[in-house]
Design an enzyme around this catalytic site. Sequence first.
Site, PDB file in Angstrom:
ATOM      1  N   SER A 289      -5.259   3.912   0.872  1.00 18.84           N
ATOM      2  CA  SER A 289      -6.171   4.097  -0.251  1.00 18.84           C
ATOM      3  C   SER A 289      -5.586   3.591  -1.569  1.00 18.84           C
ATOM      4  CB  SER A 289      -6.577   5.563  -0.390  1.00 18.84           C
ATOM      5  OG  SER A 289      -5.445   6.371  -0.515  1.00 18.84           O
ATOM      6  N   HIS A 290      -4.303   3.483  -1.679  1.00 14.93           N
ATOM      7  CA  HIS A 290      -3.685   2.869  -2.864  1.00 14.93           C
ATOM      8  C   HIS A 290      -3.274   1.457  -2.453  1.00 14.93           C
ATOM      9  CE1 HIS A 290      -2.200   7.157  -4.195  1.00 14.93           C
ATOM     10  NE2 HIS A 290      -3.514   7.039  -4.217  1.00 14.93           N
ATOM     11  N   LEU A 291      -3.924   0.465  -3.018  1.00 16.24           N
ATOM     12  CA  LEU A 291      -3.715  -0.920  -2.580  1.00 16.24           C
ATOM     13  C   LEU A 291      -3.156  -1.744  -3.732  1.00 16.24           C
ATOM     14  CD1 LEU A 291      -7.234  -1.317  -0.912  1.00 16.24           C
ATOM     15  CD2 LEU A 291      -5.165  -0.345   0.105  1.00 16.24           C
TER      16      LEU A 291
ATOM     17  N   SER B  46       0.829  -1.201   0.000  1.00 17.69           N
ATOM     18  CA  SER B  46       0.000   0.000   0.000  1.00 17.69           C
ATOM     19  C   SER B  46       0.867   1.256   0.000  1.00 17.69           C
ATOM     20  CB  SER B  46      -0.895  -0.018   1.249  1.00 17.69           C
ATOM     21  OG  SER B  46      -1.663   1.151   1.305  1.00 17.69           O
ATOM     22  N   HIS B  47       0.191   2.358  -0.231  1.00 17.39           N
ATOM     23  CA  HIS B  47       0.774   3.687  -0.019  1.00 17.39           C
ATOM     24  C   HIS B  47      -0.032   4.352   1.107  1.00 17.39           C
ATOM     25  CE1 HIS B  47       1.817   4.143  -4.623  1.00 17.39           C
ATOM     26  NE2 HIS B  47       2.759   3.471  -3.974  1.00 17.39           N
TER      27      HIS B  47
END
Lengths: 515, 122
Positions: free
Chosen positions: A437-439, A279-280
């Site tokens: 939220s970035h997966l 993730s981010h």
Amino acid sequence: MSHLAYQPPGPAVELEADYVVVGSGAGGAMAAVTLARGGAKVVVVEAGPWRDPEDYPSTAYAGLRDLFDDWGTLITSGRAFWPVVQGRAVGGTTVINSAICVRTPGDIFESWKKDHGIDGLADSVWRYQDQIERELSVEEVPERARGHSNRLAIIGAEKVGYESHVMRRYVKHCQGEGQCLQGCRGRRKQSTNITYIPEVQRLGGQILSCAPVERVRIEGRTAVGVEGRFVHPATKKKGARYFVRATKAVLVAASAVHTPLILMRSGVKSPALGEHFRSHPGTGVFGLFDDPVDMNIGATQGWASTAFRENPGLKLETLAIPPEMVASRLAGGGAELTRRLSRYRHMAMWVHAVRAESVGSVRPGLFGKPVVRYSFNRRDMERLRKGLHIVAQTHIAAGAKAVVPGIFGLPYELKADEIDKILEASLEPRNYVAVLSHLFGGAVMGADPARSVVDGTGKVHGYERLYVADAAALPTTLGVNPQHTIMGVAATFAEGLLSAQGQKPKPRASTPAAA
Amino acid sequence: MEAMLPAEAGLPGVADCAPDLFITRISKEACGRLWWGMVAAGFAFQLLPVVVVGIPLPAFLLSARARDRYAFKLSTHRSYLIRQVAFIAKFAAGLCWGGHDSVREALALPPYATDPGTWRAS
């Protein structure tokens, strides 16, 4: 019928197509439209309902209710409880994100080749990204829609001395309504529910909405279709069962969280399934300015910097959040919290996403709900803390009188001469609030079946006619917003399927929904 | 919820934002994880004054001043789990409070349009 929504209990619905695509977000929609342009009959199966811009909610409350997966309540099980956020509607997360368009950096393809044995994607992904940028009217946030918060960030970055820029987004003639996270009611954002999914319909495809997939039906080692049961979007009551037969292939594109779970429920065996989740994680700092900033006027996200992508591994952005969300983001409670919120108009929220090296996993939990195990290691925590300091510096340079770092153990506010205290803050993850939220990952691609789930064409190792076409296949983080990469990779996988049948995608069928 | 965001500094509090209607609505609409999380946080909020401010009374029996002090201490407590109780309470309070017309007017924001709650049925 080209769209089938919730069907009450009754006889099972049975359909047949060349390809069944599970999910209608960035990956699913892109794969589906590419296949449809090649002349294939496609059925897209989506867990959430189909909401048009006229159906979008106004309030943050209804945004969570109508567009987010489980109201955004999925949290990581690890050292800290950080929310894992994604959309659940036709269009997937493209409905609720800020539509940020960043091309896949070249070093990503090099790392996929060197570390995962995946070669030959770059040219095709970039070619598709060129095409997508044209089709989805990618443009810089126009001057009129930038809003004060985004303008201040540009000034701050210039004064600190690093590169930054106005965002490029899949948004046509943005009016700066500040409603990206609740869906763009003005039809400016080119989310896939108003662009590629309607095109799939026009090309003869069918969409099933309110239809979460229970499993891919696999006979022997060959995928033959998907099955599940309609669920009413408001009452959650279960409706009719359905089965969609795929004569050529099943493509799963249900997100880095749900794709691995669907494959697990389908009986797919792979030592890498559910592993390599990445993730981010993002967090941010409020700047407190003397004059009103009114961050909710203007583009929700309009400014970014990739200057720190490689070192220390950060992406900086503005992010306007409504008062509903600021209430839980600020420290304190009682009258003091209301006093803090009374300065809402003077706050600007700027955030950073960490290009994290930490790795987690996705597993089914109670009642089949996903469990995401994920914790930051020390190096990632150092990146997170460093990012907060850079953002705080930017705020101060832009004229903020103080910043609110949101780190437990530090004072609520830090003045200009105090922001270096951030660099001395504890690295305990529980002292920070972050959101995933970035997966990425969970069914990653690679040449080695012991370390990956799919190969470089998206095909699941050891199975026939079964593919993954979304962020679950990405074996690394990117250090930039992932939608463009997900779309480029999904289109490439879909084109590969067409090529194997001697077909080729044609140019787009007609113009998408105009603003 | 009301203790987490009382009226102050010219802003309405949760008590001014029809919290009963909000609770009724969210109890019907929320997913189980959110609703039961809110219920658990509500119970914990009532029971924790003895731990957080050393007063052996449930929160609803505290004086307004003591409850305000308790709400602040709860949300800044050194225990992460106790802070999470406050987080859930603030999350719910924020949803009720921040979307209300009176609060938005005070923050120079236009009132929200009605949520249609609709979708394509075919």
